[in-house]
Design a protein around this motif. Structure first.
Motif, mmCIF file in Angstrom:
data_model
loop_
_atom_site.group_PDB
_atom_site.id
_atom_site.type_symbol
_atom_site.label_atom_id
_atom_site.label_comp_id
_atom_site.label_asym_id
_atom_site.label_seq_id
_atom_site.Cartn_x
_atom_site.Cartn_y
_atom_site.Cartn_z
ATOM 1 N N GLU A 1 35.628 11.024 12.696
ATOM 2 C CA GLU A 1 36.176 12.338 13.026
ATOM 3 C C GLU A 1 37.669 12.446 12.755
ATOM 4 O O GLU A 1 38.222 13.544 12.704
ATOM 5 C CB GLU A 1 35.884 12.681 14.498
ATOM 6 C CG GLU A 1 36.603 11.819 15.518
ATOM 7 C CD GLU A 1 35.879 10.499 15.806
ATOM 8 O OE1 GLU A 1 36.304 9.795 16.753
ATOM 9 O OE2 GLU A 1 34.898 10.178 15.106
ATOM 10 N N ASN A 2 38.323 11.301 12.559
ATOM 11 C CA ASN A 2 39.754 11.285 12.232
ATOM 12 C C ASN A 2 40.016 11.124 10.736
ATOM 13 O O ASN A 2 41.164 10.979 10.320
ATOM 14 C CB ASN A 2 40.467 10.167 13.000
ATOM 15 C CG ASN A 2 40.495 10.420 14.496
ATOM 16 O OD1 ASN A 2 40.649 11.558 14.934
ATOM 17 N ND2 ASN A 2 40.336 9.368 15.287
ATOM 18 N N GLY A 3 38.960 11.100 9.939
ATOM 19 C CA GLY A 3 39.124 10.985 8.495
ATOM 20 C C GLY A 3 39.336 9.566 8.009
ATOM 21 O O GLY A 3 39.782 9.357 6.883
ATOM 22 N N ARG A 4 38.980 8.580 8.841
ATOM 23 C CA ARG A 4 39.240 7.174 8.501
ATOM 24 C C ARG A 4 37.925 6.442 8.195
ATOM 25 O O ARG A 4 36.909 6.644 8.857
ATOM 26 C CB ARG A 4 39.954 6.494 9.662
ATOM 27 C CG ARG A 4 40.828 5.294 9.257
ATOM 28 C CD ARG A 4 41.787 4.939 10.374
ATOM 29 N NE ARG A 4 42.841 4.055 9.890
ATOM 30 C CZ ARG A 4 42.952 2.764 10.221
ATOM 31 N NH1 ARG A 4 42.071 2.206 11.041
ATOM 32 N NH2 ARG A 4 43.947 2.042 9.747
ATOM 33 N N ILE A 5 37.977 5.593 7.167
ATOM 34 C CA ILE A 5 36.810 4.765 6.855
ATOM 35 C C ILE A 5 36.867 3.486 7.690
ATOM 36 O O ILE A 5 37.899 3.126 8.239
ATOM 37 C CB ILE A 5 36.751 4.410 5.352
ATOM 38 C CG1 ILE A 5 37.990 3.591 4.943
ATOM 39 C CG2 ILE A 5 36.623 5.650 4.497
ATOM 40 C CD1 ILE A 5 37.920 3.065 3.539
ATOM 41 N N ARG A 6 35.732 2.810 7.776
ATOM 42 C CA ARG A 6 35.667 1.543 8.505
ATOM 43 C C ARG A 6 35.589 0.400 7.506
ATOM 44 O O ARG A 6 34.857 0.480 6.526
ATOM 45 C CB ARG A 6 34.436 1.511 9.419
ATOM 46 C CG ARG A 6 34.480 2.553 10.509
ATOM 47 C CD ARG A 6 33.258 2.532 11.425
ATOM 48 N NE ARG A 6 32.173 1.670 10.993
ATOM 49 C CZ ARG A 6 31.605 0.728 11.766
ATOM 50 N NH1 ARG A 6 32.065 0.524 12.990
ATOM 51 N NH2 ARG A 6 30.595 0.023 11.323
ATOM 52 N N VAL A 7 36.357 -0.649 7.785
ATOM 53 C CA VAL A 7 36.349 -1.825 6.911
ATOM 54 C C VAL A 7 34.938 -2.397 6.833
ATOM 55 O O VAL A 7 34.494 -2.861 5.775
ATOM 56 C CB VAL A 7 37.341 -2.890 7.422
ATOM 57 C CG1 VAL A 7 37.323 -4.121 6.515
ATOM 58 C CG2 VAL A 7 38.754 -2.318 7.501
ATOM 59 N N GLU A 8 34.228 -2.333 7.964
ATOM 60 C CA GLU A 8 32.855 -2.849 7.996
ATOM 61 C C GLU A 8 31.958 -2.103 7.011
ATOM 62 O O GLU A 8 31.091 -2.697 6.372
ATOM 63 C CB GLU A 8 32.276 -2.725 9.410
ATOM 64 C CG GLU A 8 32.976 -3.584 10.442
ATOM 65 C CD GLU A 8 34.209 -2.909 11.040
ATOM 66 O OE1 GLU A 8 34.619 -1.846 10.518
ATOM 67 O OE2 GLU A 8 34.765 -3.452 12.004
ATOM 68 N N PRO B 1 44.984 13.417 12.980
ATOM 69 C CA PRO B 1 44.884 12.534 14.151
ATOM 70 C C PRO B 1 46.257 12.084 14.642
ATOM 71 O O PRO B 1 47.240 12.107 13.886
ATOM 72 C CB PRO B 1 44.072 11.349 13.623
ATOM 73 C CG PRO B 1 44.341 11.326 12.148
ATOM 74 C CD PRO B 1 44.495 12.769 11.755
ATOM 75 N N ILE B 2 46.321 11.699 15.906
ATOM 76 C CA ILE B 2 47.583 11.199 16.461
ATOM 77 C C ILE B 2 47.817 9.765 16.019
ATOM 78 O O ILE B 2 48.923 9.390 15.633
ATOM 79 C CB ILE B 2 47.567 11.307 17.999
ATOM 80 C CG1 ILE B 2 47.524 12.785 18.417
ATOM 81 C CG2 ILE B 2 48.783 10.613 18.607
ATOM 82 C CD1 ILE B 2 47.400 13.005 19.904
ATOM 83 N N GLU B 3 46.771 8.955 16.059
ATOM 84 C CA GLU B 3 46.886 7.555 15.635
ATOM 85 C C GLU B 3 46.479 7.418 14.176
ATOM 86 O O GLU B 3 45.686 8.197 13.656
ATOM 87 C CB GLU B 3 45.998 6.664 16.501
ATOM 88 C CG GLU B 3 46.426 6.611 17.963
ATOM 89 C CD GLU B 3 45.567 5.650 18.770
ATOM 90 O OE1 GLU B 3 44.593 5.101 18.207
ATOM 91 O OE2 GLU B 3 45.861 5.460 19.958
ATOM 92 N N ASN B 4 47.044 6.391 13.515
ATOM 93 C CA ASN B 4 46.734 6.115 12.105
ATOM 94 C C ASN B 4 46.936 7.347 11.233
ATOM 95 O O ASN B 4 46.072 7.710 10.414
ATOM 96 C CB ASN B 4 45.295 5.599 11.965
ATOM 97 C CG ASN B 4 45.064 4.290 12.688
ATOM 98 O OD1 ASN B 4 45.858 3.365 12.566
ATOM 99 N ND2 ASN B 4 43.998 4.208 13.460
#
Length: 380
Positions: free
Chosen positions: A122-129, A285-288
């Motif tokens: 939901e923050n537009g970030r992918i997961r390394v996994e 997002p606030i973080e990252n």
């Protein structure tokens, strides 16, 4: 005038413009010519390459000048898969890449390459996994942007690079066009093989950019011709543009720490003010997230109408990225983040530079409040 569309393009530094004019008028020789004027131009080009490499903390032989981010992305992606297609035909990227990466992937898909588009949260970030799970025996390239150009999300580049140490045959390309000078990135420590940047995003001139190609990485050139840029990018070099780019990058890096701190303060002012406007939903997002981008929607209001009304008050913002802002389709980045289409269609992007001020942010928020109120009265 308050200019808050710096992710589309920045105002060139006067010093960069002066460098371009001086080189264009006094050192206009072709760097491939054998005479002394050609030699002077070649020397300036070499110095610019060394300066860019020093600022990026890489080797000069790993820097190749291009016409900008789009060309750098295309050379990196297409050059990598063409050279390595005998090793495999699988590529991994994200669902929120810049148009120049996404379109290149679509074209390669039509040529028989298989593309895996990773989802984002939901923050537009992918997961390394998810990146690791997508890797196959025939994977030859992974291309992930450092900073999303629409919402400012910072991707886990260093963590992906660390994971890829277990997969040395896979090339890792990073589009850092939006991140350079604003979000730190060590190319060597992050195990990056290919990295794209564009001068006009950090106060250089349009039509100039660079591609980092790690020593040992092999790409197929896309242009045929005079074998300039060590056979990687044929065509007479834009010496003046390269010199101006090196100047702009140095000035940006010198201002990076203080400029980033200022942008974070401005971003906080903008977030606080936007929350006070009826119907605003903030997507960044606030973080990252990068310090220079704030993306939000005005529920029930067309973004184009809001932008043009705001422009009448001397405040310039944008919708999505400049490459797709004139299209009427909703932001694919916001849709990938799970944002409803109605909100994605009303998205606004504010993007800052080191030159913006807190006072500008306060004035812009007041203009946005007034504009939103006036438009709602008309709509009602």
């Amino acid at each position: 005038m308050i200019y808050f569309d710096n992710s589309a393009t920045t105002r060139p530094y006067k010093e960069a413009l002066d460098s371009f004019l001086t080189v264009s008028s006094e050192y206009f020789g072709n760097p491939s010519s054998l005479h002394s004027m050609g030699g002077q131009a070649e020397k300036l080009l070499s110095q610019a390459r060394e300066q860019v490499a020093k600022l990026l903390k890489v080797k000069a032989a790993e820097i190749y000048f291009t016409s900008g981010g789009t060309e750098s992305n295309n050379i990196a992606i297409k050059g990598a898969v063409i050279m390595n297609r005998n090793k495999g035909r699988h590529i991994i990227t994200s669902s929120v890449e810049h148009a120049s990466v996404h379109a290149a992937m679509e074209q390669l898909g039509q040529e028989g390459f298989e593309i895996t588009y990773l989802p984002v949260n939901e923050n537009g970030r992918i997961r390394v996994e998810d990146v690791e799970k997508a890797i196959r025996k025939d994977t030859i390239l992974i291309s992930i942007m450092q900073v999303n150009n629409e919402v400012g999300t910072v991707q886990p580049i260093k963590e992906i690079g660390e994971m890829l140490k277990n997969h040395p045959a896979i090339l890792f390309h990073v589009d850092t066009v939006q991140g350079i000078g604003k979000v730190p990135l060590s190319l060597y420590n992050s195990n990056v093989d290919l990295c794209s940047l564009s001068a006009h995003k950090f106060h250089g001139l349009k039509g100039t950019g660079a591609l980092f190609i790690r020593e040992g990485a092999r790409l197929a050139p896309l242009f045929s011709g005079g074998n300039q840029e060590r056979m990687m990018r044929s065509g007479t070099e834009n010496v003046a543009g390269a010199v101006a780019m090196a100047k702009a990058l140095r000035m940006t890096m010198d201002k990076s720490d203080s400029g980033t701190r200022r942008m974070k303060k401005i971003q906080t002012i903008l977030r606080t003010g936007l929350r006070e406007i009826e119907g605003v939903v903030i997507h960044t997002p606030i973080e990252n997230s990068a310090p220079h981008i704030v993306n939000f929607s005005l529920n029930g209001m067309k973004s184009e109408v809001f932008i043009h009304a705001l422009e009448q008050q001397g405040v310039f913002v944008s919708t999505t990225s400049a490459c797709s802002s004139k299209r009427k389709s909703p932001s694919k980045t916001l849709l990938a983040m799970g944002i409803p289409e109605s909100l994605a269609e009303s998205a606004i992007r504010i993007s800052l530079s080191f030159e913006n001020t807190e006072e500008e942010a306060k004035t812009a928020i007041l203009a946005m409040k007034n504009t939103a109120n006036q438009l709602r009265k008309v709509m009602n």
